[in-house]
Design an enzyme around this catalytic site. Structure first.
Site, short mmCIF file in Angstrom:
data_model
loop_
_atom_site.label_atom_id
_atom_site.label_comp_id
_atom_site.label_asym_id
_atom_site.label_seq_id
_atom_site.Cartn_x
_atom_site.Cartn_y
_atom_site.Cartn_z
N HIS A 37 58.13 17.91 -23.46
CA HIS A 37 58.29 18.20 -24.89
C HIS A 37 58.00 19.66 -25.25
O HIS A 37 58.12 20.05 -26.40
CB HIS A 37 57.43 17.27 -25.74
CG HIS A 37 55.97 17.57 -25.66
ND1 HIS A 37 55.20 17.17 -24.61
CD2 HIS A 37 55.17 18.29 -26.47
CE1 HIS A 37 53.97 17.61 -24.78
NE2 HIS A 37 53.91 18.29 -25.90
C1 UD1 Z 1 52.92 18.81 -31.06
C2 UD1 Z 1 51.87 19.82 -30.58
C3 UD1 Z 1 51.72 19.74 -29.07
C4 UD1 Z 1 51.45 18.31 -28.63
C5 UD1 Z 1 52.57 17.42 -29.15
C6 UD1 Z 1 52.36 15.97 -28.75
C7 UD1 Z 1 51.71 21.91 -31.87
C8 UD1 Z 1 52.02 23.37 -31.82
N1 UD1 Z 1 52.27 21.18 -30.87
O1 UD1 Z 1 54.17 19.23 -30.53
O2 UD1 Z 1 50.65 20.55 -28.66
O3 UD1 Z 1 51.41 18.25 -27.23
O4 UD1 Z 1 52.58 17.52 -30.59
O5 UD1 Z 1 53.43 15.18 -29.15
O6 UD1 Z 1 51.01 21.46 -32.75
N2 UD1 Z 1 59.14 15.31 -35.04
C9 UD1 Z 1 59.62 14.07 -35.42
N3 UD1 Z 1 58.70 13.15 -35.85
C10 UD1 Z 1 57.38 13.41 -35.93
C11 UD1 Z 1 56.92 14.68 -35.57
C12 UD1 Z 1 57.82 15.61 -35.13
O7 UD1 Z 1 60.79 13.78 -35.36
O8 UD1 Z 1 56.61 12.51 -36.31
C13 UD1 Z 1 60.12 16.31 -34.58
C14 UD1 Z 1 60.47 17.24 -35.68
O9 UD1 Z 1 61.84 17.51 -35.62
C15 UD1 Z 1 59.70 18.50 -35.37
C16 UD1 Z 1 59.58 18.46 -33.85
O10 UD1 Z 1 59.54 17.06 -33.52
O11 UD1 Z 1 60.31 19.66 -35.84
C17 UD1 Z 1 58.35 19.13 -33.34
O12 UD1 Z 1 57.18 18.61 -33.98
P1 UD1 Z 1 55.83 19.46 -34.08
O13 UD1 Z 1 54.77 18.68 -34.73
O14 UD1 Z 1 56.14 20.79 -34.65
O15 UD1 Z 1 55.44 19.74 -32.57
P2 UD1 Z 1 55.53 18.80 -31.26
O16 UD1 Z 1 56.65 19.32 -30.43
O17 UD1 Z 1 55.52 17.36 -31.61
#
Ligand code: UD1
Length: 365
Positions: free
Chosen positions: A209
């Site tokens: 991820h």
């Molecule tokens: C986040 C953490 C990472 C952790 C990971 C575990 C940061 C910088 N990164 O990464 O350290 O290892 O979580 O999963 O905080 N999204 C959804 N549904 C959700 C949440 C996110 O669809 O409930 C999608 C969204 O399009 C979003 C993308 O995932 O833009 C990334 O989400 P984000 O919370 O920014 O970071 P993660 O990649 O999940």
């Protein structure tokens, strides 16, 4: 003692569960601790959030800031504005943040700007790679933390090197291992396990991820294209994070050999890991869990903030070197396992140590 406990993203939930259960336990013995649980809403999908609350028996948060997704700045800003209001309305003696996600950093900054004491669980770990958003979150959080709870002596050493007062550093062990050790007997067989012909030791688990591995379809294609030919008779199970799902839709590779699932619940994922032949990942927490479970792990990153999992545990780093990935996977498929041992204080008692230490602190000196 009045605490505010912050959690925002999937790995945070696994770390706060043992802490909350320990608070409940000591309160039932007469200790006076109250807390407010704040969910920032960074992760909002059921599969990344609610399922973890249910499986780990975490009580419903007192408030959900519903910050949601967005660029780093938008997400952090939304969390800060809403967390500031929460802290003004409900001022604690100390805020507890865990891990290194955007919620950790945003709430740490908000806490200190309001001159409230801050404790950081999993302080001091460093990848020394400032291109990772998590590394920036770690550096900022630890620059302003008052009480540092560390997973390893090296993490404590990193803090000493950056000038932290030794009396504020507490080596308590790994709280994620509290969750793992307490829940292993509750692990749940995933619904697809038998239907897809999975058996003890006949498959490899893959999780990816990190932006560097999954945001560009060509990179993801290259990684999968390296793994698939080396699998032999083993199956490949790939639980897909929502971030990775978007890119998978755009790759051209034949992926019919791969067993895809959505992101798995905690109890299902630990079952899958425990019974696998090996794991390929870019996660931080999974490097630790595989070391604890003595399952071989290949990490597709150039650096790790958890070097103990390589020096002492079952982890190897292959970075973006695809030949190294091929070589390490070939060894695992041949049953050629790296021997490992479990780091000190990864023993299931970390939450207990943290609460004992917090109970002895006078926050208003
Ligand atoms: C986040 C953490 C990472 C952790 C990971 C575990 C940061 C910088 N990164 O990464 O350290 O290892 O979580 O999963 O905080 N999204 C959804 N549904 C959700 C949440 C996110 O669809 O409930 C999608 C969204 O399009 C979003 C993308 O995932 O833009 C990334 O989400 P984000 O919370 O920014 O970071 P993660 O990649 O999940």
């Amino acid at each position: 003692m009045k605490l505010t406990i912050v959690a925002g993203a999937r790995p945070n939930f696994i770390k706060i569960a043992p802490l909350i259960h320990e608070i409940d336990r000591v309160c039932s013995e007469g200790m006076d601790i109250t807390y407010r649980l704040v969910h920032t809403g960074q992760h909002y999908n059921t599969e990344l959030s609610e399922v973890f609350f249910n499986e780990l028996n975490i009580p419903a948060p007192h408030v959900n800031l519903e910050a949601g997704s967005g660029s780093q700045a938008v997400q952090a800003a939304n969390i800060m504005v809403r967390f500031e209001e929460e802290l003004i309305n409900n001022k604690p003696d100390c805020v507890i943040v865990v891990g290194d996600v955007n919620s950790t950093m945003a709430c740490a900054v908000t806490t200190k700007k309001l001159n409230i004491k801050l404790a950081h669980i999993e302080a001091g770990i460093r990848s020394f790679d400032r291109t990772m958003p998590e590394e920036i979150n770690r550096i900022i959080t630890d620059a302003i933390t008052d009480y540092f709870f560390t997973t390893t002596p090296l993490a404590s050493e990193n803090l000493l090197q950056s000038g932290v007062d030794p009396s504020k550093i507490f080596f308590v062990g790994n709280i994620m291992i509290d969750s793992l050790s307490q829940n292993m007997t509750r692990a749940i067989i995933p619904p697809f396990f038998e239907a897809k012909g999975l058996k003890n030791g006949n498959y490899i688990v893959l999780t990816l991820h990190r932006p560097v591995n999954v945001d560009d379809p060509k990179v993801l294609e290259e990684i999968l294209g390296t793994i698939i030919p080396v699998l032999g008779d083993n199956k490949l199970v790939f639980p897909v994070h929502p971030r990775t799902m978007k890119t998978l839709d755009n790759i051209k590779l034949d992926t019919s050999h791969i067993i895809f699932t959505g992101a798995l619940s905690y109890l299902r994922f630990i079952y899958l890991t425990k019974h696998s032949k090996g794991v390929i990942t870019d996660s931080g927490g999974i490097q630790e869990e595989t070391t604890y479970l003595n399952i071989p792990c290949i990490t597709i990153r150039n650096t790790t903030e958890r070097p103990e999992t390589v020096e002492q545990g079952t982890n190897v780093l292959v970075g973006d070197d695809r030949a190294a990935l091929r070589g390490e996977l070939t060894k695992i498929v041949a049953g050629n396992m790296k021997k490992g041992s479990i780091p000190d204080k990864w023993d299931g008692n970390t939450a207990k140590r943290i609460i004992e230490i917090l109970a002895g602190i006078s926050f208003h000196d």
